[in-house]
Design an enzyme around this catalytic site. Sequence first.
Site, PDB file in Angstrom:
ATOM      1  N   HIS A 173       0.821  -1.203   0.000  1.00 27.78           N
ATOM      2  CA  HIS A 173       0.000   0.000   0.000  1.00 27.78           C
ATOM      3  C   HIS A 173       0.863   1.264   0.000  1.00 27.78           C
ATOM      4  CE1 HIS A 173       0.999   0.974   4.179  1.00 27.78           C
ATOM      5  NE2 HIS A 173       0.913  -0.334   4.409  1.00 27.78           N
ATOM      6  N   GLU A 192      -2.270  -7.178   7.086  1.00 24.35           N
ATOM      7  CA  GLU A 192      -1.014  -6.985   7.802  1.00 24.35           C
ATOM      8  C   GLU A 192      -0.953  -7.849   9.069  1.00 24.35           C
ATOM      9  OE1 GLU A 192       1.890  -6.675   7.755  1.00 24.35           O
ATOM     10  OE2 GLU A 192       2.508  -4.572   7.803  1.00 24.35           O
TER      11      GLU A 192
END
Length: 279
Positions: free
Chosen positions: A29, A144
Amino acid sequence: LGNEMLSISGQQLTVLPQNWTKTIHFVRHGEAMSNVHGEKNRAQYKSPEWFDADLSEKGWAQAEALGKHVAAKGIKPQLVVVSPLTRALQTASAAFCSQPVAMNGAAPMVMMAKQAEKAGYKVARMELLANGAPPFIACELCREYVGLNPCDRRNSTSYQKKAFPGVDWSFITLEEDTLFPKDSHESMEHLGARVVEFMEWLMQRPEHEVAVVSHSKFLSVLFTKCAEEAGSSVSEPAKADLSRWFENCELRTVVFAAPTAPIPCTAKSTHFPGGHSVV
């Protein structure tokens, strides 16, 4: 046939049919607000201010620049698999949809208009449309590492569905983010097992070319595992290149191969059977 091997610069070539491989474009990201404040003061990563953090202005610029790169290089994945955390969803939307345009009803929305103002920072983004975009699937497996940082906890599924209506949320089974209690964190063993489970799921999908938008720690564990398990079949420079830390909004393309059996891919094979049956 002689003893000379097929090689380039003295290195033996490995040749496999295309349908025994799968091309994956891995993306981290763009810069998030948690990165901006956490890099100045590590304690900020634990601030509830950055719960499921948005992209920063720089992060949006990175994602839009990646979108231009994807278009210029002709990268056309048949599927985008994305973490359900907001910063990954925003990155995927900006990189693999059309550039921000006013909503005119010509195409379905992937991402709703985004307006946020907190701690002196303001970001506004218009809707992103699915103009020729591939399908998007949110997948909990590639999120994550779940630690104690609020930025690594996600919004409710119903909230994210409204914000990202063009994403398929059917693979997210939990409404609230209860994967781990708020006062505990994921073990590295669990993260490693999650990486393996994700790759097994991904490799069983029919698409030949896929983009995966995820996070630094998840990608680090994945690529370190790939480098370790490659053994002597991959050179040390190649292993080092594989296991480099991902920068914000970096795209890294790799090819996974199954040397003993075809990978289940039904899409985008360039093979033409020939023979009498085709005419």
